[in-house]
Design an enzyme around this catalytic site. Structure first.
Site, PDB file in Angstrom:
ATOM      1  N   GLU A 130      48.831  42.769  36.258  1.00  0.00           N
ATOM      2  CA  GLU A 130      48.583  41.859  37.379  1.00  0.00           C
ATOM      3  C   GLU A 130      49.023  40.441  37.041  1.00  0.00           C
ATOM      4  O   GLU A 130      49.415  39.677  37.928  1.00  0.00           O
ATOM      5  CB  GLU A 130      47.100  41.910  37.760  1.00  0.00           C
ATOM      6  N   ASN A 150      37.238  45.585  32.261  1.00  0.00           N
ATOM      7  CA  ASN A 150      37.902  44.424  32.845  1.00  0.00           C
ATOM      8  C   ASN A 150      37.355  44.208  34.251  1.00  0.00           C
ATOM      9  O   ASN A 150      37.688  44.947  35.178  1.00  0.00           O
ATOM     10  CB  ASN A 150      39.416  44.659  32.884  1.00  0.00           C
ATOM     11  N   TRP A 151      36.504  43.198  34.400  1.00  0.00           N
ATOM     12  CA  TRP A 151      35.882  42.949  35.698  1.00  0.00           C
ATOM     13  C   TRP A 151      36.836  42.293  36.695  1.00  0.00           C
ATOM     14  O   TRP A 151      36.515  42.187  37.871  1.00  0.00           O
ATOM     15  CB  TRP A 151      34.640  42.072  35.518  1.00  0.00           C
ATOM     16  N   GLY A 157      38.810  49.369  34.718  1.00  0.00           N
ATOM     17  CA  GLY A 157      38.732  48.380  35.782  1.00  0.00           C
ATOM     18  C   GLY A 157      37.482  48.543  36.627  1.00  0.00           C
ATOM     19  O   GLY A 157      36.366  48.255  36.197  1.00  0.00           O
ATOM     20  N   GLY A 158      37.643  49.053  37.840  1.00  0.00           N
ATOM     21  CA  GLY A 158      36.542  49.125  38.801  1.00  0.00           C
ATOM     22  C   GLY A 158      35.302  49.834  38.294  1.00  0.00           C
ATOM     23  O   GLY A 158      34.177  49.433  38.617  1.00  0.00           O
TER      24      GLY A 158
END
Length: 247
Positions: free
Chosen positions: A97, A11-12, A231-232
């Site tokens: 989020e 997930n960018w 994520g990151g």
């Protein structure tokens, strides 16, 4: 009953420019003979270019959200049909989020799941508790409630994934221990079985929340963990590939 095929999805979030597609190409070139399905979910403006760049590779392209309706006066939103038309195969829905910052309810997430199904997108539905809910002993109640509220019955027999992302672990560097992960994943599996019967055994339950190369192997080999939503660490090909290879 067949066990789920592992899924590692990146997930960018709101990161990446056209030049970043080089990282996605590097993932595709280095993914090798993994047993997992691999996906990257870039910002919506990169979906079409990335899907073209990765065409013919093992890496799938997904989106990060869709609107619940197919079209209309919703300035700035993206429909499931648009996302599919751009080349996406999957879509992340109900990410914490979105639930927290945009006040998305279980009911809205379920409507978005139906929109995704209408246009052939495979939903990755996210669930997870806050640190206060965990401290209060409510993690299982909250998470299983989100599963029941966010997954419509129309998913029965369809391809989808559930991603457990404890909100307190996202982007913080904190990670629940394996016993905590296994407890929640087991509760999710039980809930899925109650909702969808034997078909639930084919649903991968992903873990997300500060997944990185250093902890991926331990997490991915925990009971009922069927992959990761990253994520990151998905922004750099080397880090993401290290997680893929940990399956």
């Amino acid at each position: 009953m067949n066990s789920p095929t592992p899924l590692i999805a990146g997930n960018w979030k709101m990161n990446g420019l056209a030049s970043s597609i080089a990282e996605a190409k590097a993932v595709a070139q280095g993914v090798g003979a993994t047993s997992a399905r691999v996906a990257i979910c870039p910002p919506s403006i990169l979906v079409h270019r990335m899907s073209e760049a990765l065409q013919g590779t093992k890496v799938l392209v997904g989106g990060q959200d869709v609107h619940a309706d197919d079209s209309g006066a919703f300035t700035g939103d993206i429909s499931a049909e648009m996302l599919a038309d751009a080349g996406a195969k999957l879509v992340i829905l109900g990410h914490s989020e979105r639930r927290e910052a945009y006040r998305e309810s279980d009911e809205l997430v379920a409507r978005k799941v139906l929109a995704a199904l209408r246009h052939g997108l495979e939903p990755i539905v996210c669930v997870g508790e806050t640190i206060d809910q965990r401290k209060a002993g409510e993690a299982l109640k909250v998470v299983t409630g989100q599963v029941r509220g966010s997954l419509p019955p129309e998913l029965n027999g369809k391809a989808f994934a559930v991603a457990y992302e404890p909100i307190w672990a996202i982007g913080t560097g904190l990670t629940p221990n394996n016993l905590q992960i296994e407890e929640v994943h087991g509760a999710i599996r039980t809930t899925l079985a109650e909702m969808f019967g034997e078909a639930a055994q084919r649903v991968p339950i992903l873990y997300g929340g500060s997944v990185k190369p250093s902890n991926a192997a331990e997490i991915l080999h925990a009971c009922e963990v069927g992959g990761a939503l990253v994520g990151g660490a998905s922004l750099k090909a080397d880090d993401f590939l290290a997680i893929v290879r940990a399956v």
